[in-house]
Design a protein around this motif. Structure first.
Motif, PDB file in Angstrom:
ATOM      1  N   HIS A   1       0.004  -0.670  -5.137  1.00  0.00           N
ATOM      2  CA  HIS A   1      -0.987  -0.380  -4.103  1.00  0.00           C
ATOM      3  C   HIS A   1      -2.176  -1.332  -4.212  1.00  0.00           C
ATOM      4  O   HIS A   1      -2.666  -1.619  -5.300  1.00  0.00           O
ATOM      5  CB  HIS A   1      -1.487   1.059  -4.249  1.00  0.00           C
ATOM      6  N   ILE A   2      -2.615  -1.813  -3.040  1.00  0.00           N
ATOM      7  CA  ILE A   2      -3.840  -2.607  -2.922  1.00  0.00           C
ATOM      8  C   ILE A   2      -4.586  -2.086  -1.703  1.00  0.00           C
ATOM      9  O   ILE A   2      -3.980  -1.789  -0.673  1.00  0.00           O
ATOM     10  CB  ILE A   2      -3.539  -4.114  -2.749  1.00  0.00           C
ATOM     11  N   SER A   3      -5.899  -1.968  -1.800  1.00  0.00           N
ATOM     12  CA  SER A   3      -6.721  -1.525  -0.676  1.00  0.00           C
ATOM     13  C   SER A   3      -8.084  -2.199  -0.776  1.00  0.00           C
ATOM     14  O   SER A   3      -8.421  -2.795  -1.802  1.00  0.00           O
ATOM     15  CB  SER A   3      -6.894  -0.005  -0.698  1.00  0.00           C
ATOM     16  N   ASP A   4      -8.886  -2.089   0.277  1.00  0.00           N
ATOM     17  CA  ASP A   4     -10.219  -2.679   0.196  1.00  0.00           C
ATOM     18  C   ASP A   4     -11.062  -1.950  -0.851  1.00  0.00           C
ATOM     19  O   ASP A   4     -11.921  -2.550  -1.487  1.00  0.00           O
ATOM     20  CB  ASP A   4     -10.896  -2.709   1.568  1.00  0.00           C
ATOM     21  N   MET A   5     -10.803  -0.655  -1.055  1.00  0.00           N
ATOM     22  CA  MET A   5     -11.529   0.078  -2.090  1.00  0.00           C
ATOM     23  C   MET A   5     -11.178  -0.461  -3.473  1.00  0.00           C
ATOM     24  O   MET A   5     -12.070  -0.708  -4.302  1.00  0.00           O
ATOM     25  CB  MET A   5     -11.221   1.568  -2.019  1.00  0.00           C
ATOM     26  N   TYR A   6      -9.901  -0.652  -3.717  1.00  0.00           N
ATOM     27  CA  TYR A   6      -9.483  -1.194  -5.004  1.00  0.00           C
ATOM     28  C   TYR A   6     -10.026  -2.614  -5.184  1.00  0.00           C
ATOM     29  O   TYR A   6     -10.488  -2.985  -6.271  1.00  0.00           O
ATOM     30  CB  TYR A   6      -7.966  -1.189  -5.128  1.00  0.00           C
ATOM     31  N   MET A   7     -10.001  -3.414  -4.116  1.00  0.00           N
ATOM     32  CA  MET A   7     -10.539  -4.775  -4.195  1.00  0.00           C
ATOM     33  C   MET A   7     -12.025  -4.761  -4.540  1.00  0.00           C
ATOM     34  O   MET A   7     -12.503  -5.594  -5.319  1.00  0.00           O
ATOM     35  CB  MET A   7     -10.329  -5.498  -2.869  1.00  0.00           C
TER      36      MET A   7
ATOM     37  N   THR B   1       0.827  -1.202   0.000  1.00  0.00           N
ATOM     38  CA  THR B   1       0.000   0.000   0.000  1.00  0.00           C
ATOM     39  C   THR B   1       0.862   1.253   0.000  1.00  0.00           C
ATOM     40  O   THR B   1       2.001   1.235   0.492  1.00  0.00           O
ATOM     41  CB  THR B   1      -0.928   0.025   1.234  1.00  0.00           C
ATOM     42  N   VAL B   2       0.320   2.332  -0.533  1.00  0.00           N
ATOM     43  CA  VAL B   2       1.012   3.625  -0.477  1.00  0.00           C
ATOM     44  C   VAL B   2       0.582   4.391   0.771  1.00  0.00           C
ATOM     45  O   VAL B   2       1.142   5.436   1.071  1.00  0.00           O
ATOM     46  CB  VAL B   2       0.716   4.469  -1.738  1.00  0.00           C
ATOM     47  N   ASN B   3      -0.412   3.877   1.485  1.00  0.00           N
ATOM     48  CA  ASN B   3      -0.912   4.523   2.693  1.00  0.00           C
ATOM     49  C   ASN B   3      -0.185   4.015   3.934  1.00  0.00           C
ATOM     50  O   ASN B   3       0.481   2.976   3.883  1.00  0.00           O
ATOM     51  CB  ASN B   3      -2.413   4.244   2.848  1.00  0.00           C
ATOM     52  N   PRO B   4      -0.312   4.715   5.067  1.00  0.00           N
ATOM     53  CA  PRO B   4       0.256   4.196   6.315  1.00  0.00           C
ATOM     54  C   PRO B   4      -0.303   2.802   6.612  1.00  0.00           C
ATOM     55  O   PRO B   4      -1.502   2.556   6.442  1.00  0.00           O
ATOM     56  CB  PRO B   4      -0.202   5.217   7.361  1.00  0.00           C
ATOM     57  N   ALA B   5       0.571   1.902   7.065  1.00  0.00           N
ATOM     58  CA  ALA B   5       0.179   0.501   7.257  1.00  0.00           C
ATOM     59  C   ALA B   5      -0.973   0.351   8.239  1.00  0.00           C
ATOM     60  O   ALA B   5      -1.889  -0.453   8.024  1.00  0.00           O
ATOM     61  CB  ALA B   5       1.391  -0.305   7.737  1.00  0.00           C
ATOM     62  N   GLU B   6      -0.960   1.118   9.331  1.00  0.00           N
ATOM     63  CA  GLU B   6      -2.023   1.012  10.341  1.00  0.00           C
ATOM     64  C   GLU B   6      -3.366   1.421   9.760  1.00  0.00           C
ATOM     65  O   GLU B   6      -4.390   0.780  10.015  1.00  0.00           O
ATOM     66  CB  GLU B   6      -1.703   1.887  11.552  1.00  0.00           C
ATOM     67  N   TYR B   7      -3.363   2.475   8.960  1.00  0.00           N
ATOM     68  CA  TYR B   7      -4.607   2.930   8.337  1.00  0.00           C
ATOM     69  C   TYR B   7      -5.170   1.863   7.407  1.00  0.00           C
ATOM     70  O   TYR B   7      -6.360   1.532   7.453  1.00  0.00           O
ATOM     71  CB  TYR B   7      -4.362   4.222   7.559  1.00  0.00           C
ATOM     72  N   GLU B   8      -4.303   1.314   6.547  1.00  0.00           N
ATOM     73  CA  GLU B   8      -4.785   0.333   5.571  1.00  0.00           C
ATOM     74  C   GLU B   8      -5.296  -0.923   6.258  1.00  0.00           C
ATOM     75  O   GLU B   8      -6.320  -1.492   5.850  1.00  0.00           O
ATOM     76  CB  GLU B   8      -3.667  -0.018   4.596  1.00  0.00           C
TER      77      GLU B   8
END
Length: 228
Positions: free
Chosen positions: A159-165, A66-73
């Motif tokens: 980058h992978i996120s729940d939004m992208y998923m 992820t490109v975001n902070p790990a805790e946030y993601e």
């Protein structure tokens, strides 16, 4: 008196160190949906930890790039686990507020608390999603088994996120999500803040606090009466 249907949002921490502005944002979200006839509930990691395989699930989610902070993601993934542990229901980001009458057909349907199929919405996927326990579990399993090779790149970084998923699932596994029509709600997203409020030198939290009450149909006085 008829029991209110719960509506959930998620925040990683409810400690005393939480920024005051953010606390006001959470309160405002709660007031807005209470005025619409719901029972607002703020979930956090403690709700997710009741799942027996929580540690293993957390490890899998933590491995996604992820490109975001790990805790946030990680919190974005764990909110679905927390929702599942509540028996499913209606989950949304706390930077979303209704711009709609409590008497509208949409709100009436939501207040019945009958979720069924996993449903998200065209303009707010997956920021507004509801489903029963089994449907939420299918979504969690989809995320856990997501191929890491199916990443996107943001500024050249994977980058992978729940939004992208969710977007990937809607395009490639349409049987997982039902996509509802656009909701007349306002999302204080990064894009919205910068496109609509770029002339205002305020933080994201301050923008929402200062301007969001304009969009709540019941009005500030009615909303704040619920805190007493």
């Amino acid at each position: 008196m008829k029991k209110r249907c719960p509506i959930y949002t998620y925040y990683t921490s409810l400690s005393a160190s939480v920024d005051h502005a953010l606390t006001e944002m959470l309160e405002l979200w709660g007031y807005a949906f209470y005025a619409q006839g719901f029972f607002p509930v703020i979930l956090n990691q403690k709700h997710a930890e009741s799942r027996t395989d929580f540690i293993n699930i957390s490890k899998i989610f933590s491995k996604f790039t992820t490109v975001n902070p790990a805790e946030y993601e990680l919190s974005c993934y764990l909110r679905w686990v927390a929702l599942h542990q509540q028996g499913g229901g209606f989950l949304m980001d706390y930077d979303i507020l209704p711009m709609i009458s409590p008497r509208s057909e949409n709100m009436h349907t939501f207040r019945t608390c009958r979720w069924g199929r996993l449903t998200t919405y065209a303009n707010m996927s997956p920021m507004v999603t509801h489903g029963n326990t089994s449907e939420i579990e299918q979504w969690i399993q989809y995320m856990l088994k997501f191929k890491t090779s199916d990443f996107i790149k943001i500024s050249g970084k994977p980058h992978i996120s729940d939004m992208y998923m969710a977007m990937h699932a809607i395009d490639h596994t349409p049987e997982l999500f039902t996509v509802g029509s656009i909701l007349p709600w306002f999302h204080y997203s990064y894009y919205a803040r910068h496109s609509m409020f770029s002339h205002i030198k305020l933080s994201a939290a301050q923008v929402k606090i200062e301007y969001s009450l304009v969009f709540i149909t019941r009005g500030a006085k009615v909303l704040h009466s619920f805190c007493c």
